[in-house]
Design an enzyme around this catalytic site. Structure first.
Site, PDB file in Angstrom:
ATOM      1  N   HIS A  78      32.066  46.777  25.617  1.00 51.27           N
ATOM      2  CA  HIS A  78      32.764  46.072  26.713  1.00 51.27           C
ATOM      3  C   HIS A  78      33.138  44.693  26.197  1.00 51.27           C
ATOM      4  O   HIS A  78      32.279  43.821  26.050  1.00 51.27           O
ATOM      5  CB  HIS A  78      31.864  45.954  27.951  1.00 51.27           C
ATOM      6  CG  HIS A  78      32.522  45.243  29.096  1.00 51.27           C
ATOM      7  ND1 HIS A  78      32.555  45.765  30.369  1.00 51.27           N
ATOM      8  CD2 HIS A  78      33.176  44.054  29.185  1.00 51.27           C
ATOM      9  CE1 HIS A  78      33.193  44.941  31.174  1.00 51.27           C
ATOM     10  NE2 HIS A  78      33.581  43.881  30.475  1.00 51.27           N
TER      11      HIS A  78
ATOM     12  N   HIS B 277      36.323  41.462  26.093  1.00 50.95           N
ATOM     13  CA  HIS B 277      37.606  40.865  26.481  1.00 50.95           C
ATOM     14  C   HIS B 277      38.189  40.135  25.280  1.00 50.95           C
ATOM     15  O   HIS B 277      37.558  39.206  24.764  1.00 50.95           O
ATOM     16  CB  HIS B 277      37.427  39.882  27.633  1.00 50.95           C
ATOM     17  CG  HIS B 277      36.886  40.534  28.867  1.00 50.95           C
ATOM     18  ND1 HIS B 277      37.692  41.085  29.837  1.00 50.95           N
ATOM     19  CD2 HIS B 277      35.606  40.779  29.257  1.00 50.95           C
ATOM     20  CE1 HIS B 277      36.940  41.613  30.784  1.00 50.95           C
ATOM     21  NE2 HIS B 277      35.662  41.446  30.455  1.00 50.95           N
TER      22      HIS B 277
ATOM     23  N   LYS C  48      39.375  51.987  33.174  1.00 50.61           N
ATOM     24  CA  LYS C  48      38.536  50.956  33.785  1.00 50.61           C
ATOM     25  C   LYS C  48      38.842  50.815  35.273  1.00 50.61           C
ATOM     26  O   LYS C  48      39.991  50.618  35.652  1.00 50.61           O
ATOM     27  CB  LYS C  48      38.797  49.624  33.074  1.00 50.61           C
ATOM     28  CG  LYS C  48      38.118  48.420  33.697  1.00 50.61           C
ATOM     29  CD  LYS C  48      36.608  48.508  33.562  1.00 50.61           C
ATOM     30  CE  LYS C  48      35.910  47.388  34.323  1.00 50.61           C
ATOM     31  NZ  LYS C  48      35.499  46.284  33.491  1.00 50.61           N
TER      32      LYS C  48
ATOM     33  N   HIS D 114      33.444  48.436  36.968  1.00 53.01           N
ATOM     34  CA  HIS D 114      32.920  47.124  37.374  1.00 53.01           C
ATOM     35  C   HIS D 114      32.236  47.352  38.720  1.00 53.01           C
ATOM     36  O   HIS D 114      32.902  47.534  39.732  1.00 53.01           O
ATOM     37  CB  HIS D 114      34.031  46.075  37.491  1.00 53.01           C
ATOM     38  CG  HIS D 114      33.486  44.717  37.834  1.00 53.01           C
ATOM     39  ND1 HIS D 114      33.424  43.678  36.939  1.00 53.01           N
ATOM     40  CD2 HIS D 114      32.920  44.247  38.979  1.00 53.01           C
ATOM     41  CE1 HIS D 114      32.864  42.627  37.520  1.00 53.01           C
ATOM     42  NE2 HIS D 114      32.543  42.944  38.754  1.00 53.01           N
TER      43      HIS D 114
ATOM     44  N   HIS E 292      27.993  46.218  32.440  1.00 53.72           N
ATOM     45  CA  HIS E 292      27.282  44.940  32.591  1.00 53.72           C
ATOM     46  C   HIS E 292      26.319  44.961  33.784  1.00 53.72           C
ATOM     47  O   HIS E 292      26.450  44.159  34.713  1.00 53.72           O
ATOM     48  CB  HIS E 292      28.230  43.750  32.653  1.00 53.72           C
ATOM     49  CG  HIS E 292      29.491  43.913  33.465  1.00 53.72           C
ATOM     50  ND1 HIS E 292      29.483  44.404  34.730  1.00 53.72           N
ATOM     51  CD2 HIS E 292      30.782  43.645  33.164  1.00 53.72           C
ATOM     52  CE1 HIS E 292      30.731  44.423  35.181  1.00 53.72           C
ATOM     53  NE2 HIS E 292      31.529  43.977  34.250  1.00 53.72           N
TER      54      HIS E 292
ATOM     55  N   ASP F 200      30.511  42.057  27.086  1.00 56.73           N
ATOM     56  CA  ASP F 200      31.330  41.394  28.111  1.00 56.73           C
ATOM     57  C   ASP F 200      31.685  39.982  27.656  1.00 56.73           C
ATOM     58  O   ASP F 200      31.841  39.084  28.484  1.00 56.73           O
ATOM     59  CB  ASP F 200      30.625  41.385  29.476  1.00 56.73           C
ATOM     60  CG  ASP F 200      31.574  41.015  30.613  1.00 56.73           C
ATOM     61  OD1 ASP F 200      32.799  41.114  30.432  1.00 56.73           O
ATOM     62  OD2 ASP F 200      31.079  40.620  31.675  1.00 56.73           O
TER      63      ASP F 200
HETATM   64  C1  NCD Z   1      35.481  38.874  32.911  1.00 56.75           C
HETATM   65  C2  NCD Z   1      36.768  38.165  32.461  1.00 56.75           C
HETATM   66  O1  NCD Z   1      36.737  36.953  32.318  1.00 56.75           O
HETATM   67  O2  NCD Z   1      37.780  38.832  32.231  1.00 56.75           O
HETATM   68  N1  NCD Z   1      34.618  37.897  33.499  1.00 56.75           N
HETATM   69  C3  NCD Z   1      33.287  37.989  33.638  1.00 56.75           C
HETATM   70  O3  NCD Z   1      32.698  37.113  34.268  1.00 56.75           O
HETATM   71  N2  NCD Z   1      32.612  38.982  33.118  1.00 56.75           N
HETATM   72  C4  NCD Z   1      35.801  39.991  33.834  1.00 56.75           C
HETATM   73  C5  NCD Z   1      34.649  40.920  34.070  1.00 56.75           C
HETATM   74  O4  NCD Z   1      34.241  41.675  33.182  1.00 56.75           O
HETATM   75  O5  NCD Z   1      34.110  40.923  35.185  1.00 56.75           O
HETATM   76 ZN    ZN Z   2      34.085  42.184  31.437  1.00 56.05          ZN
END
Ligand code: NCD
Ligand code: ZN
Length: 345
Positions: free
Chosen positions: A14, A16, A100, A137, A175, A248
């Protein structure tokens, strides 16, 4: 005492990566240690179709430094208008690894997510038939539900009904932050897995709120009470193959975090492995780190583990950069609040 630890090269289930300048700056932080990652689709606009996923994958690979190798495992952002044929064919050709589900409004860039879960039941049935995993999520967005209870309520109101209505659907509860989620996963059949982040193994809600408000510890799902953190530690270090690493790691430039309404997201790509080694060693479970970081994830997704290895060495405290510079501004790296003795050799 173990001073050296060799693991199959880990993956991040996971992650970003964003786009543009931030993508270019953060991608090496992951690719340096991880072979693959499930790449979140919550760009603006989101990665919704196979064509979007192909274009985003190409931008990620174009941003990868020439001396690094890394395989982005792409995901599609589920909306109430998602075309099941597009999902199934993108998965069959290997372009997309998972879909997702964001409840609309649950987190960063989730506005196009799902409001009425009944409207995605057809896509989910097709995904179950075709073996396309669903990453979830897991938080309700009902304003009447306390933010610290939103994960537990989601299990009862949304996740369990979806799983009962869609037999055979492989689901990853992402998460997880509560003992409730750990218990739900442990009591379910093997078609349910869960990712656990690095930071939720380290912080509880006091870290965010006691003695001053600390925006760099704010993420969603928000860190809960200490008892929940302990439950996550127990799950991660248990050796149970249903629990695996999804960092995450979610970069936001400092200007977007240190403000009156700061973004949710904690950036951990840079020091995740050093922190995990510390955590697993503290819990007497260093021998289980490889399962959590390198073996359980591929097994759940039906992929082979990576062939090569990485080695961590323990020594004097090592420095970690406090922030990563990007052309859009600095991104603060997660501070676990303890010295890092383990580093990737
Ligand atoms: C994530 C993001 O910034 O894209 N933020 C987070 O707090 N984890 C989005 C997510 O996974 O919820
Ligand atoms: Zn995330």
């Amino acid at each position: 005492m173990t001073e050296t630890l060799t693991l199959r090269r880990p993956d991040d289930w996971h992650l970003h990566l964003r786009d543009g300048a931030v993508l270019r700056a953060v991608l090496p932080e992951t690719a340096r240690h991880f072979a693959r990652a499930i790449v979140m689709p919550n760009l603006v606009p989101p990665v919704m179709t196979a064509a979007d996923a192909r274009a985003y994958r190409d931008r990620i690979l174009a941003a990868l430094p020439a001396d690094m190798s890394f395989e982005p495992l792409m995901t599609l952002y589920l909306t109430e208008d998602t075309d099941p044929d597009d999902v199934v064919s993108a998965h069959a050709e290997g372009l997309v690894t998972a879909v997702k589900l964001y409840p609309a409004g649950a987190t960063t860039n989730s506005a196009s997510g799902v409001r009425d879960f009944g409207r995605v039941s057809g896509v989910l049935e097709r995904m179950a038939e075709a073996g396309v995993p669903l990453c979830v999520h897991g938080e309700v967005t009902d304003p009447d539900i306390d933010i610290f209870d939103r994960e537990a309520v989601f299990i009862d109101r949304v996740l369990d009904p979806i799983r009962r209505a869609t037999p055979g659907l492989r689901v990853i509860m992402e998460h997880v932050t509560t003992a409730d989620a750990v218990d739900y996963v442990t009591s379910a059949a093997r078609d349910l897995g869960a990712t656990i982040t690095t930071h939720h193994l380290v912080i509880n809600r006091n870290h965010i709120l006691a003695g001053g408000i600390r925006p760099h510890y704010y993420c969603l799902p928000v860190a809960k009470r200490e008892a929940h953190r302990r439950a996550l530690r127990a799950a991660a270090t248990s050796g149970d193959p249903r629990f695996f690493l999804g960092t995450d790691s979610a970069p936001h430039v400092d200007a977007a975090k240190e403000t009156a309404c700061g973004c949710a997201g904690i950036f951990t790509a840079t020091n995740t492995l050093s922190i995990l080694a510390h955590v697993f060693e503290e819990d007497g479970a260093l021998d289980r780190l490889e399962g959590f970081a390198s073996l359980h994830g591929p097994a759940f997704y039906g992929l082979a583990p990576n062939a090569d290895t990485i080695t961590l060495k323990k020594g004097a405290p090592t420095a970690c950069p406090e922030r990563i510079e990007t052309a859009d501004g600095p991104v603060t790296v997660f501070d676990p609040g303890f010295d890092l003795h383990w580093r990737v050799a």
